[in-house]
Design a protein around this motif. Sequence first.
Motif, PDB file in Angstrom:
ATOM      1  N   SER A 224       0.858  -1.175   0.000  1.00 58.03           N
ATOM      2  CA  SER A 224       0.000   0.000   0.000  1.00 58.03           C
ATOM      3  C   SER A 224       0.897   1.229   0.000  1.00 58.03           C
ATOM      4  CB  SER A 224      -0.939   0.003   1.218  1.00 58.03           C
ATOM      5  OG  SER A 224      -0.187   0.165   2.417  1.00 58.03           O
ATOM      6  N   GLU A 225       0.292   2.399   0.089  1.00 59.66           N
ATOM      7  CA  GLU A 225       1.079   3.628   0.059  1.00 59.66           C
ATOM      8  C   GLU A 225       2.054   3.704   1.222  1.00 59.66           C
ATOM      9  OE1 GLU A 225       0.358   8.491  -0.038  1.00 59.66           O
ATOM     10  OE2 GLU A 225      -1.334   7.106  -0.085  1.00 59.66           O
ATOM     11  N   ASN A 226       1.701   3.111   2.359  1.00 57.70           N
ATOM     12  CA  ASN A 226       2.520   3.217   3.570  1.00 57.70           C
ATOM     13  C   ASN A 226       3.094   1.881   4.040  1.00 57.70           C
ATOM     14  OD1 ASN A 226       2.016   6.045   3.874  1.00 57.70           O
ATOM     15  ND2 ASN A 226      -0.008   5.550   4.694  1.00 57.70           N
ATOM     16  N   LEU A 227       2.924   0.836   3.254  1.00 54.24           N
ATOM     17  CA  LEU A 227       3.429  -0.478   3.652  1.00 54.24           C
ATOM     18  C   LEU A 227       4.162  -1.135   2.488  1.00 54.24           C
ATOM     19  CD1 LEU A 227       3.553  -2.768   5.784  1.00 54.24           C
ATOM     20  CD2 LEU A 227       1.396  -3.633   4.831  1.00 54.24           C
ATOM     21  N   SER A 228       5.403  -1.539   2.745  1.00 59.63           N
ATOM     22  CA  SER A 228       6.198  -2.187   1.701  1.00 59.63           C
ATOM     23  C   SER A 228       6.846  -3.448   2.254  1.00 59.63           C
ATOM     24  CB  SER A 228       7.274  -1.239   1.172  1.00 59.63           C
ATOM     25  OG  SER A 228       8.181  -0.871   2.205  1.00 59.63           O
ATOM     26  N   MET A 229       7.152  -4.378   1.363  1.00 61.47           N
ATOM     27  CA  MET A 229       7.774  -5.637   1.742  1.00 61.47           C
ATOM     28  C   MET A 229       8.943  -5.930   0.815  1.00 61.47           C
ATOM     29  SD  MET A 229       6.229  -9.524   1.924  1.00 61.47           S
ATOM     30  CE  MET A 229       6.104  -9.689   0.152  1.00 61.47           C
ATOM     31  N   LYS A 230      10.032  -6.369   1.406  1.00 60.08           N
ATOM     32  CA  LYS A 230      11.187  -6.822   0.646  1.00 60.08           C
ATOM     33  C   LYS A 230      11.518  -8.238   1.120  1.00 60.08           C
ATOM     34  CE  LYS A 230      13.224  -2.188   0.229  1.00 60.08           C
ATOM     35  NZ  LYS A 230      13.063  -2.069  -1.222  1.00 60.08           N
ATOM     36  N   SER A 231      11.633  -9.166   0.187  1.00 56.02           N
ATOM     37  CA  SER A 231      11.934 -10.547   0.553  1.00 56.02           C
ATOM     38  C   SER A 231      12.985 -11.118  -0.392  1.00 56.02           C
ATOM     39  CB  SER A 231      10.671 -11.412   0.519  1.00 56.02           C
ATOM     40  OG  SER A 231      10.100 -11.415  -0.772  1.00 56.02           O
ATOM     41  N   ALA A 257       6.398  -0.271   7.625  1.00 52.98           N
ATOM     42  CA  ALA A 257       5.128   0.466   7.665  1.00 52.98           C
ATOM     43  C   ALA A 257       5.431   1.907   8.074  1.00 52.98           C
ATOM     44  CB  ALA A 257       4.163  -0.178   8.650  1.00 52.98           C
ATOM     45  N   LYS A 258       5.112   2.839   7.207  1.00 53.21           N
ATOM     46  CA  LYS A 258       5.386   4.245   7.489  1.00 53.21           C
ATOM     47  C   LYS A 258       4.252   4.853   8.316  1.00 53.21           C
ATOM     48  CE  LYS A 258       7.837   6.881   5.143  1.00 53.21           C
ATOM     49  NZ  LYS A 258       9.076   6.580   5.910  1.00 53.21           N
ATOM     50  N   ILE A 259       4.643   5.503   9.419  1.00 54.77           N
ATOM     51  CA  ILE A 259       3.666   6.181  10.274  1.00 54.77           C
ATOM     52  C   ILE A 259       3.556   7.650   9.846  1.00 54.77           C
ATOM     53  CG2 ILE A 259       3.012   6.696  12.632  1.00 54.77           C
ATOM     54  CD1 ILE A 259       3.172   3.696  11.925  1.00 54.77           C
ATOM     55  N   THR A 260       4.707   8.283   9.695  1.00 55.42           N
ATOM     56  CA  THR A 260       4.784   9.628   9.145  1.00 55.42           C
ATOM     57  C   THR A 260       5.875   9.617   8.076  1.00 55.42           C
ATOM     58  OG1 THR A 260       6.467  10.447  10.701  1.00 55.42           O
ATOM     59  CG2 THR A 260       4.161  10.578  11.394  1.00 55.42           C
ATOM     60  N   ARG A 261       6.266  10.790   7.615  1.00 52.79           N
ATOM     61  CA  ARG A 261       7.283  10.850   6.564  1.00 52.79           C
ATOM     62  C   ARG A 261       8.595  10.212   7.004  1.00 52.79           C
ATOM     63  NH1 ARG A 261       9.718  16.399   3.741  1.00 52.79           N
ATOM     64  NH2 ARG A 261      11.142  15.324   2.300  1.00 52.79           N
ATOM     65  N   THR A 266       9.473  -1.198  11.574  1.00 57.16           N
ATOM     66  CA  THR A 266      10.194  -2.143  10.727  1.00 57.16           C
ATOM     67  C   THR A 266      10.208  -3.526  11.358  1.00 57.16           C
ATOM     68  OG1 THR A 266      11.641  -0.385   9.917  1.00 57.16           O
ATOM     69  CG2 THR A 266      12.370  -2.644   9.566  1.00 57.16           C
ATOM     70  N   PHE A 267       9.823  -4.517  10.579  1.00 58.16           N
ATOM     71  CA  PHE A 267       9.883  -5.916  11.021  1.00 58.16           C
ATOM     72  C   PHE A 267      10.878  -6.649  10.128  1.00 58.16           C
ATOM     73  CE2 PHE A 267       8.599 -10.329  10.269  1.00 58.16           C
ATOM     74  CZ  PHE A 267       8.610 -10.825  11.565  1.00 58.16           C
TER      75      PHE A 267
END
Length: 299
Positions: A224-231, A257-261, A266-267
């Motif tokens: 999504s706009e504020n959630l990214s995954m790298k595997s 997951a971005k909360i603000t800018r 980070t997991f």
Amino acid sequence: MKKLITLCFLFISLQQSFSQDLDSLNQSIQKDTTYWNSEFSVGLNFNQAAFSGNWKAGGVNSIAFGSIAAGKANYAKGKLSWDNQLELMYGIVKNEGQQVRKSNDRIFLDSKLGYKAGGNWSYFGSLNFMTQFTDGFEYGPDDQRTVISGFFSPAFLTSGFGMEYKPNKEFALRIAPISPRFTFVTDPNIIQNVPSNYGVPEGQTVRTEWLAFQLFATYDKDISENLSMKSRYQMFANYETLAFNTIDHRLDITLIAKITRFVDVTFTSINVYDLDMDPGIQYSQALALGILYKVSNKK
């Protein structure tokens, strides 16, 4: 006077010629940069917990610090491509009554040169390198430490030659039937605490596996706009010792997951099976809230 006029004319001509060459070079450089896709991010996180001496629910005072730096620089022009990726991670935690311990430690570098074959397939040659920054310890009673790993102990340099399947920008699969790997253990004392010595023969510092096969898959997606995954998944098999339990597997996952800018959660998760290290599956994971700064030339 004529000589002076001639010299002035020559100087002006050379200056104009140099300026034209310089402009042409600058235009060429500016044009070439359009073939590069680069990105760099750096993150810091800090966690702290404190409890009064009469806190009935129980707890341990602790301080934790973590950092991550990642970058990539990818070039693509016509049928030729060159992809480079760097990932650095390090974290520590200090619990009351214990020594400072590592919570994360990773150095990863990957470089791949590709040439388009047709459709979604390319020929490729690659090198990737993995190790850690500092010593790793096994802890016993009274917080006694035993060294079980360190910088370049072990370290893995793996090459690969084969075909890559890349149907889109998110997923890529490398199939390398020719994939020599070099395992380094530069600390001769490691074998006293790790009898397997990560597969390196006793008395030596390098193990070379010339005949080997490798799979290397990546899946990077903005969910999504504020959630990214790298595997990233790696499978390595030595033809000379090929058996089901001797095939190495490694899976790395990072969720951001971005909360603000600049603030994010980070997991990270690392899962490893390598018989030369341990007969079981190894895993580590970390969840942190911190600051992440990212720059990119993406439009």
